[in-house]
Design a protein around this motif. Structure first.
Motif, PDB file in Angstrom:
ATOM      1  N   HIS A  53       0.105 -30.471  34.406  1.00  0.00           N
ATOM      2  CA  HIS A  53       1.278 -31.212  33.908  1.00  0.00           C
ATOM      3  C   HIS A  53       1.160 -32.703  34.241  1.00  0.00           C
ATOM      4  O   HIS A  53       1.510 -33.560  33.416  1.00  0.00           O
ATOM      5  CB  HIS A  53       2.565 -30.651  34.505  1.00  0.00           C
ATOM      6  CG  HIS A  53       2.912 -29.278  34.018  1.00  0.00           C
ATOM      7  ND1 HIS A  53       2.709 -28.866  32.723  1.00  0.00           N
ATOM      8  CD2 HIS A  53       3.467 -28.210  34.670  1.00  0.00           C
ATOM      9  CE1 HIS A  53       3.100 -27.618  32.581  1.00  0.00           C
ATOM     10  NE2 HIS A  53       3.567 -27.192  33.748  1.00  0.00           N
ATOM     11  N   LEU A  54       0.659 -33.003  35.426  1.00  0.00           N
ATOM     12  CA  LEU A  54       0.468 -34.402  35.810  1.00  0.00           C
ATOM     13  C   LEU A  54      -0.590 -35.059  34.919  1.00  0.00           C
ATOM     14  O   LEU A  54      -0.459 -36.227  34.532  1.00  0.00           O
ATOM     15  CB  LEU A  54       0.059 -34.501  37.282  1.00  0.00           C
ATOM     16  CG  LEU A  54       1.139 -34.127  38.292  1.00  0.00           C
ATOM     17  CD1 LEU A  54       0.561 -34.054  39.697  1.00  0.00           C
ATOM     18  CD2 LEU A  54       2.299 -35.120  38.254  1.00  0.00           C
ATOM     19  N   HIS A  55      -1.619 -34.298  34.587  1.00  0.00           N
ATOM     20  CA  HIS A  55      -2.645 -34.820  33.688  1.00  0.00           C
ATOM     21  C   HIS A  55      -2.059 -35.084  32.296  1.00  0.00           C
ATOM     22  O   HIS A  55      -2.387 -36.085  31.655  1.00  0.00           O
ATOM     23  CB  HIS A  55      -3.820 -33.848  33.578  1.00  0.00           C
ATOM     24  CG  HIS A  55      -4.827 -34.267  32.555  1.00  0.00           C
ATOM     25  ND1 HIS A  55      -5.786 -35.225  32.803  1.00  0.00           N
ATOM     26  CD2 HIS A  55      -4.996 -33.881  31.266  1.00  0.00           C
ATOM     27  CE1 HIS A  55      -6.503 -35.413  31.708  1.00  0.00           C
ATOM     28  NE2 HIS A  55      -6.045 -34.604  30.764  1.00  0.00           N
ATOM     29  N   GLU A  56      -1.207 -34.197  31.839  1.00  0.00           N
ATOM     30  CA  GLU A  56      -0.595 -34.370  30.516  1.00  0.00           C
ATOM     31  C   GLU A  56       0.259 -35.634  30.458  1.00  0.00           C
ATOM     32  O   GLU A  56       0.336 -36.305  29.417  1.00  0.00           O
ATOM     33  CB  GLU A  56       0.219 -33.134  30.163  1.00  0.00           C
ATOM     34  CG  GLU A  56      -0.662 -31.917  29.866  1.00  0.00           C
ATOM     35  CD  GLU A  56       0.100 -30.607  29.850  1.00  0.00           C
ATOM     36  OE1 GLU A  56       1.345 -30.634  30.039  1.00  0.00           O
ATOM     37  OE2 GLU A  56      -0.544 -29.554  29.676  1.00  0.00           O
ATOM     38  N   ALA A  57       0.898 -35.982  31.589  1.00  0.00           N
ATOM     39  CA  ALA A  57       1.645 -37.245  31.641  1.00  0.00           C
ATOM     40  C   ALA A  57       0.689 -38.422  31.481  1.00  0.00           C
ATOM     41  O   ALA A  57       0.996 -39.407  30.787  1.00  0.00           O
ATOM     42  CB  ALA A  57       2.404 -37.348  32.959  1.00  0.00           C
ATOM     43  N   LEU A  58      -0.481 -38.332  32.103  1.00  0.00           N
ATOM     44  CA  LEU A  58      -1.491 -39.375  31.931  1.00  0.00           C
ATOM     45  C   LEU A  58      -1.911 -39.501  30.467  1.00  0.00           C
ATOM     46  O   LEU A  58      -2.073 -40.603  29.946  1.00  0.00           O
ATOM     47  CB  LEU A  58      -2.719 -39.056  32.793  1.00  0.00           C
ATOM     48  CG  LEU A  58      -2.646 -39.419  34.274  1.00  0.00           C
ATOM     49  CD1 LEU A  58      -3.800 -38.769  35.023  1.00  0.00           C
ATOM     50  CD2 LEU A  58      -2.686 -40.925  34.469  1.00  0.00           C
ATOM     51  N   GLU A  59      -2.086 -38.359  29.821  1.00  0.00           N
ATOM     52  CA  GLU A  59      -2.481 -38.363  28.411  1.00  0.00           C
ATOM     53  C   GLU A  59      -1.437 -39.090  27.562  1.00  0.00           C
ATOM     54  O   GLU A  59      -1.774 -39.880  26.676  1.00  0.00           O
ATOM     55  CB  GLU A  59      -2.663 -36.926  27.906  1.00  0.00           C
ATOM     56  CG  GLU A  59      -3.864 -36.188  28.483  1.00  0.00           C
ATOM     57  CD  GLU A  59      -5.167 -36.534  27.767  1.00  0.00           C
ATOM     58  OE1 GLU A  59      -5.166 -37.426  26.884  1.00  0.00           O
ATOM     59  OE2 GLU A  59      -6.193 -35.909  28.100  1.00  0.00           O
TER      60      GLU A  59
END
Length: 230
Positions: free
Chosen positions: A114-120
């Protein structure tokens, strides 16, 4: 800035220190800037005593420095500091990634995703500020997943100084796109639970930041030189 300092179960000078620390990290107090104790004390409705105690805490952390007869100012990191700091952080954060990939539960990996998706999302919007904040959250979470108090202690200590640079390298054209690609390799290594690959990816990600920072410095120096030329 004009609100009183909330105590929230802590001492007054700890609350003041937390507010000052946030102002330094958020860029409200710029590197090299002297801190106006009188103005802050009035704005926060505190006496100068807890403010001075708080400044001593930040000085011990290395975030500010006391200048005799002049007051207290926010530290400035030199190019040499950055060149020395990034390789050390690359080693430390690489180890954090190794231990995190080895220990993370399925639920923790989902949170990391989920944190990676925020980066995306921030990368797609080319939102440098949002990307920087999401990146900090991602790296801090990986550090926590490592669950190694000694590694956490030294990494947290040095991460304070990394935050003083506030992701300046992200201003280099193309850097956000490169950074999110590095994060894609990293999150894949976590999902595959490949600890050695996660360590390499994190190490390389930090070193890529230093390379980008050097390129940005060079570009800015050429631009400044051009402005000075007749």
């Amino acid at each position: 800035m004009a609100e009183p300092i909330p105590l929230r179960g802590t001492s007054l000078h700890d609350g003041v220190a937390a507010r000052l620390r946030a102002m330094v990290f958020d860029g409200e107090l710029l590197p090299g800037a002297f801190i106006d104790e009188k103005a802050l004390a009035a704005a926060w409705q505190v006496s100068r005593t807890p403010l001075r105690e708080a400044l001593k805490v930040l000085a011990a952390e290395g975030l500010v420095e006391l200048v005799p007869h002049r007051g207290c100012r926010v530290i400035e990191l030199t190019d040499g500091d950055a060149d020395a700091l990034f390789p050390v952080m690359a080693l430390l954060e690489g180890r954090c990634a190794f231990e995190a990939a080895s220990k993370a539960t399925a639920d923790e990996l989902r949170t990391l995703q989920h944190l990676h998706e925020a980066l995306e999302r921030h990368a797609a919007a080319h939102d440098i500020g949002g990307y920087y904040q999401a990146n900090h959250a991602f790296h801090s979470f990986v550090q926590g997943l490592a669950a190694n108090r000694w590694l956490d202690r030294v990494t947290s200590d040095l991460r304070r100084f990394m935050r003083l640079m506030r992701g300046r390298q992200l201003a280099l054209p193309g850097r956000i796109e490169a950074s999110i690609n590095e994060h894609r390799v990293l999150i894949d290594a976590f999902q595959q639970r490949d600890a050695a690959r996660a360590e390499r990816a994190m190490h390389d990600h930090l070193m890529a930041q230093l390379v980008a920072l050097k390129k940005l410095r060079s570009r800015q120096a050429r631009s400044a030189s051009g402005r000075r030329s007749p």
